[in-house]
Write an enzyme that holds these catalytic residues in place. Structure first.
Site, PDB file in Angstrom:
ATOM      1  N   TYR A 157       0.829  -1.216   0.000  1.00  0.00           N
ATOM      2  CA  TYR A 157       0.000   0.000   0.000  1.00  0.00           C
ATOM      3  C   TYR A 157       0.862   1.265   0.000  1.00  0.00           C
ATOM      4  CZ  TYR A 157      -3.690   3.335   1.174  1.00  0.00           C
ATOM      5  OH  TYR A 157      -4.563   4.405   1.154  1.00  0.00           O
ATOM      6  N   LYS A 161       1.185   4.145  -3.012  1.00  0.00           N
ATOM      7  CA  LYS A 161       0.784   5.548  -2.870  1.00  0.00           C
ATOM      8  C   LYS A 161       1.955   6.492  -3.168  1.00  0.00           C
ATOM      9  CE  LYS A 161      -3.608   5.035  -2.142  1.00  0.00           C
ATOM     10  NZ  LYS A 161      -4.607   5.522  -3.111  1.00  0.00           N
TER      11      LYS A 161
HETATM   12  N1  LIG Z   1      -9.585   5.772   4.446  1.00  0.00           N
HETATM   13  C1  LIG Z   1      -8.394   6.314   4.642  1.00  0.00           C
HETATM   14  O1  LIG Z   1      -7.934   6.474   5.803  1.00  0.00           O
HETATM   15  C2  LIG Z   1      -7.565   6.744   3.491  1.00  0.00           C
HETATM   16  C3  LIG Z   1      -6.419   7.508   3.746  1.00  0.00           C
HETATM   17  C4  LIG Z   1      -5.637   7.922   2.665  1.00  0.00           C
HETATM   18  C5  LIG Z   1      -6.003   7.580   1.379  1.00  0.00           C
HETATM   19  N2  LIG Z   1      -7.124   6.826   1.158  1.00  0.00           N
HETATM   20  C6  LIG Z   1      -7.470   6.510  -0.222  1.00  0.00           C
HETATM   21  O2  LIG Z   1      -8.780   6.949  -0.485  1.00  0.00           O
HETATM   22  C7  LIG Z   1      -9.318   6.208  -1.596  1.00  0.00           C
HETATM   23  C8  LIG Z   1     -10.728   5.737  -1.248  1.00  0.00           C
HETATM   24  O3  LIG Z   1     -10.631   4.802  -0.207  1.00  0.00           O
HETATM   25  P1  LIG Z   1     -11.718   4.677   0.969  1.00  0.00           P
HETATM   26  O4  LIG Z   1     -11.004   4.922   2.246  1.00  0.00           O
HETATM   27  O5  LIG Z   1     -12.925   5.448   0.643  1.00  0.00           O
HETATM   28  O6  LIG Z   1     -11.979   3.109   0.916  1.00  0.00           O
HETATM   29  P2  LIG Z   1     -13.284   2.239   0.593  1.00  0.00           P
HETATM   30  O7  LIG Z   1     -14.438   2.712   1.402  1.00  0.00           O
HETATM   31  O8  LIG Z   1     -12.828   0.834   0.702  1.00  0.00           O
HETATM   32  O9  LIG Z   1     -13.597   2.615  -0.937  1.00  0.00           O
HETATM   33  C9  LIG Z   1     -12.763   2.202  -1.955  1.00  0.00           C
HETATM   34  C10 LIG Z   1     -13.536   2.317  -3.260  1.00  0.00           C
HETATM   35  O10 LIG Z   1     -12.664   1.882  -4.337  1.00  0.00           O
HETATM   36  C11 LIG Z   1     -13.394   0.923  -5.084  1.00  0.00           C
HETATM   37  N3  LIG Z   1     -12.523   0.015  -5.823  1.00  0.00           N
HETATM   38  C12 LIG Z   1     -11.647  -0.889  -5.351  1.00  0.00           C
HETATM   39  N4  LIG Z   1     -11.078  -1.565  -6.382  1.00  0.00           N
HETATM   40  C13 LIG Z   1     -11.621  -1.053  -7.519  1.00  0.00           C
HETATM   41  C14 LIG Z   1     -11.456  -1.324  -8.894  1.00  0.00           C
HETATM   42  N5  LIG Z   1     -10.636  -2.287  -9.335  1.00  0.00           N
HETATM   43  N6  LIG Z   1     -12.167  -0.585  -9.790  1.00  0.00           N
HETATM   44  C15 LIG Z   1     -13.015   0.377  -9.378  1.00  0.00           C
HETATM   45  N7  LIG Z   1     -13.244   0.653  -8.084  1.00  0.00           N
HETATM   46  C16 LIG Z   1     -12.543  -0.056  -7.173  1.00  0.00           C
HETATM   47  C17 LIG Z   1     -14.277   0.209  -4.077  1.00  0.00           C
HETATM   48  O11 LIG Z   1     -15.296  -0.509  -4.741  1.00  0.00           O
HETATM   49  P3  LIG Z   1     -15.977  -1.838  -4.089  1.00  0.00           P
HETATM   50  O12 LIG Z   1     -17.101  -1.363  -3.214  1.00  0.00           O
HETATM   51  O13 LIG Z   1     -16.442  -2.592  -5.288  1.00  0.00           O
HETATM   52  O14 LIG Z   1     -14.924  -2.566  -3.314  1.00  0.00           O
HETATM   53  C18 LIG Z   1     -14.778   1.414  -3.308  1.00  0.00           C
HETATM   54  O15 LIG Z   1     -15.809   2.055  -4.000  1.00  0.00           O
HETATM   55  C19 LIG Z   1      -8.329   5.071  -1.857  1.00  0.00           C
HETATM   56  O16 LIG Z   1      -7.511   5.400  -2.959  1.00  0.00           O
HETATM   57  C20 LIG Z   1      -7.503   5.040  -0.583  1.00  0.00           C
HETATM   58  O17 LIG Z   1      -6.221   4.499  -0.796  1.00  0.00           O
HETATM   59  C21 LIG Z   1      -7.904   6.408   2.169  1.00  0.00           C
END
Ligand SMILES: NC(=O)c1ccc[n+]([C@@H]2O[C@H](COP(=O)([O-])OP(=O)(O)OC[C@H]3O[C@@H](n4cnc5c(N)ncnc54)[C@H](OP(=O)(O)O)[C@@H]3O)[C@@H](O)[C@H]2O)c1
Length: 234
Positions: A157, A161
């Site tokens: 991960y 990033k």
């Molecule tokens: N949460 C944090 O603390 C945090 C911090 C820094 C950065 N981020 C980044 O923020 C972004 C969103 O993450 P989140 O925290 O909102 O997580 P999340 O709730 O798990 O959402 C992730 C989203 O990405 C989708 N996804 C995964 N694989 C995919 C694919 N192959 N094609 C299209 N969509 C796909 C998932 O779809 P499904 O429902 O089908 O799985 C879901 O809609 C990510 O890039 C993550 O790395 C998150």
């Protein structure tokens, strides 16, 4: 004219919340979802448009491009948000296959989206791209013992990033007519963090830097990396 936005991974978490905020601001929002049922349900709840979009599939990304090209003729804002964490195993136990899965979504997914959608973005008067990166990919943060990011050891991960922020810089350099920036939401309570969500903020807070970068005007930055407090070290 109403601006058109596409958010990958928009069916839940930060993507869903970003769709809600941008719709409230008056943008025409398309959420991408790899799963039809989840995407349709989310789009109905939000009152936004839906497009089937799996960022790991050339076929799916091309179909999404064709659909939006046909309906809108251009795209103003692309938010490359879809991401996965992969498994949090000890680095010695991570196989090339494990890393490949994470890179295929977090890194190659962005390249696939950009490679396909750049022609449609170029038809916008002010094309904007926001890549959702993470402080966990920031060399400055993970090497600073004062940060929570320095406590995390995740080969796949974190390195994915770091690649996202460098992709952001290289696209920004190569696309001088676009504004391409990276956002770090900070630790946010979504399915992605799962059990690590103790001190995490709600998604409505985590989206702040994403919305800030998505809504910049033509004088806004390109090639930057921000969180809610300002510039994030590379
Ligand atoms: N949460 C944090 O603390 C945090 C911090 C820094 C950065 N981020 C980044 O923020 C972004 C969103 O993450 P989140 O925290 O909102 O997580 P999340 O709730 O798990 O959402 C992730 C989203 O990405 C989708 N996804 C995964 N694989 C995919 C694919 N192959 N094609 C299209 N969509 C796909 C998932 O779809 P499904 O429902 O089908 O799985 C879901 O809609 C990510 O890039 C993550 O790395 C998150």
């Amino acid at each position: 004219m109403t601006k058109i936005v596409l958010i990958t991974g928009g069916n839940k978490g930060l993507g869903y919340e970003s769709a809600k905020a941008l719709k409230d601001l008056g943008y025409k929002v398309y959420i991408g979802s790899r799963n039809d049922e989840r995407g349709q349900q989310a789009s109905q709840e939000l009152g936004v448009h839906y497009v089937q979009l799996d960022v790991t599939s050339d076929y799916s990304v091309t179909n999404a491009y064709n659909m939006i090209a046909q309906k809108e003729g251009h795209l103003d804002i692309l938010i490359n948000n879809a991401g996965i964490s992969g498994q949090f195993a000890a680095p010695a136990d991570i196989t090339p296959r494990d890393i490949e899965k994470v890179y295929n979504t977090n890194v190659f997914g962005i390249v696939r989206m950009m490679n396909t959608f750049i022609p449609l973005l170029e038809k916008s008067e002010q094309p904007v791209v926001v890549n959702v990166s993470s402080g966990l990919g920031s060399f400055g943060m993970v090497t600073n013992p004062e940060t929570a990011e320095s406590q995390v050891n995740s080969l796949a991960y974190c390195s994915s990033k770091s690649a996202v922020t460098m992709l952001t810089l290289q696209y920004a350099k190569g696309l001088p007519n676009m504004q391409v920036n990276a956002a770090d939401p900070g630790s946010t309570n979504t399915d992605l963090v799962g059990d690590f969500s103790n001190n995490a903020k709600p998604a409505s807070e985590g989206i702040k830097p994403i919305i800030e970068l998505a809504t910049i005007d033509e004088h806004g930055p390109t090639g930057t990396f921000i969180d809610d407090n300002g510039t994030v070290p590379w």
